[in-house]
Scaffold this motif. Structure first.
Motif, short mmCIF file in Angstrom:
data_model
loop_
_atom_site.label_atom_id
_atom_site.label_comp_id
_atom_site.label_asym_id
_atom_site.label_seq_id
_atom_site.Cartn_x
_atom_site.Cartn_y
_atom_site.Cartn_z
N PRO A 1 0.85 -1.20 0.00
CA PRO A 1 0.00 0.00 0.00
C PRO A 1 0.88 1.25 0.00
O PRO A 1 1.94 1.25 0.62
CB PRO A 1 -0.78 -0.11 1.31
CG PRO A 1 -0.67 -1.53 1.73
CD PRO A 1 0.62 -2.05 1.18
N ALA B 1 -1.87 3.54 -7.43
CA ALA B 1 -1.78 4.09 -6.07
C ALA B 1 -0.91 3.24 -5.18
O ALA B 1 -0.62 3.60 -4.07
CB ALA B 1 -3.18 4.20 -5.47
N ALA B 2 -0.55 2.10 -5.71
CA ALA B 2 0.29 1.23 -4.88
C ALA B 2 1.74 1.59 -5.11
O ALA B 2 2.13 1.96 -6.20
CB ALA B 2 0.06 -0.21 -5.28
N ALA B 3 2.47 1.50 -4.07
CA ALA B 3 3.87 1.85 -4.17
C ALA B 3 4.72 0.61 -4.14
O ALA B 3 4.42 -0.32 -3.42
CB ALA B 3 4.25 2.77 -3.01
#
Lengths: 199, 191
Positions: free
Chosen positions: A28, A119-121
């Motif tokens: 996340p 949006a995920a890192a």
């Protein structure tokens, strides 16, 4: 099955390896991570209220989700949810159960968009959370240990010993993630010592 | 001298405080230990990063409410089954397929292996591989291949026999490898 190893350890092609490695590294984003912790009351500004309902009342959400849970026996979860139409400004999810507990409004924070956004890192452990909110597991263990000892002292009726532990805690972890609990324990310890002095 | 009532109140408050602190600590440990596994599994089932985070957090809220009913050692199983149940209900397969159709329009179908250097591209490609794969197969694949769980652990977590874990993994692997191979060949044909 016993001898089977994950593809990444044995047998993956370069292409497969890249796909799998990327998925393994996905986490996340810092924003999502913080949002989850905030909603769960696991960050400093929001006090752990003991009751999820009370805790949630302190959190601002984008929409409203009504949840009443039950039927979660022995780890088997029976959930029935209904999601409001996607065009509605706020999605409503009702997880119903034959409980007498009233439905509690909780923040949805469920964005209407279902688009796959990046949006995920990728893995970036050092940047996930500010240090004050994200101590190492060793530090957290030490925080827990100090507070456990303070609580034990309180339960033995030794407010002075509890305060000593809490002083140690404050000295070592002035911005600790459990400082709220430490503060509550201190109030208890002070109250206990005052009551003892009055006797 | 404090009254008996005051002393009882104080003891009750103290006990309550202890219970709250213990609950908070337990939830903190549960969050640290399992939220990434749950979030990643939800992602591979087709949820967006945002929705996966919201679903993960809902599972934890339910766990917080039911903390007293969750046996020590069963935390991960409780959270996992709750999150999967929520995802299945909140994110219907039709939506998942629609989402994947949209993705098909925007992703280059023939990336070479050496071109998949961008993290997002690689993750999206993997999700495309899984888009039309049975969710049960994807779940076992993710837990074994990405999360490193053993077959007995998966069996316990998903509540299926070990033999079923093995058969689902074989089918999921075959699907994954065939799709990955097709992607590479598609690009080779374009060159």
């Amino acid at each position: 099955m016993k001898d089977l190893k994950p593809l990444l350890r044995e047998g993956a092609s370069d292409f497969e390896r890249q796909l799998l490695s990327a998925a393994m590294r996905e986490r996340p984003s810092p924003q999502l991570h913080s949002r989850m912790r905030r909603t769960l009351g696991l960050t400093g500004p929001i006090a752990w209220a003991g009751s999820v309902k009370a805790m949630l009342a302190t959190v601002a959400g984008k929409g409203a989700v009504a949840v009443a849970v039950v039927g979660l026996a022995a780890g088997v979860v029976g959930l029935r949810a209904q999601q409001a139409e996607r065009s509605a400004p706020s999605a409503n999810v009702a997880v119903e159960a034959p409980s007498t507990a009233p439905a509690a409004p909780i923040p949805a924070a469920v964005p209407p968009s279902l688009a796959v956004a990046p949006a995920a890192a990728p893995a970036a452990p050092a940047a996930v959370e500010p240090a004050a909110e994200e101590p190492s597991s060793g530090e957290l263990r030490e925080e827990i240990r100090l507070l456990d000892e303070a609580r034990s002292a309180l339960q033995r009726g030794s407010g002075a010993a509890a305060l000593e532990q809490l002083d140690r805690y404050r000295q070592r972890f002035p911005s600790g993630v459990l400082r709220r609990e430490a503060s509550l324990l201190r109030q208890q310890a002070v109250a206990g010592r005052s009551a003892g002095a009055a006797r | 001298m404090p009254s008996a009532t005051m002393m009882i109140d104080s003891t009750a408050e103290e006990a309550s405080l202890g219970a709250r602190t213990a609950a908070r600590i337990r939830l903190e440990r549960m969050f640290r230990a399992h939220h990434e596994l749950i979030w990643r599994t939800l992602r591979r089932l087709g949820l967006s990063a945002d929705l996966a985070a919201d679903t993960t957090q809902q599972a934890y809220l339910i766990a917080a409410e039911r903390l007293g009913d969750i046996r020590t050692g069963s935390e991960r199983a409780f959270l996992f089954s709750t999150a999967i149940g929520l995802a299945r209900t909140n994110f219907r397969r039709s939506q998942r397929c629609q989402l994947q159709s949209d993705m098909d329009l925007h992703i280059d179908p023939g990336l070479r292996a050496e071109q998949v250097t961008n993290h997002c591209s690689a993750v999206e490609l993997l999700d495309r591989v899984f888009a039309k794969t049975d969710e049960d197969l994807v779940t076992v694949f993710v837990l074994f291949e990405l999360e490193g769980l053993s077959a007995p652990e998966i069996s316990q977590l998903v509540d299926i026999p070990v033999g079923t874990v093995a058969s689902r993994l074989r089918r999921a692997r075959a699907t994954f490898r065939a799709a990955a191979r097709r992607m590479e060949l598609a690009h080779a044909a374009q060159r």
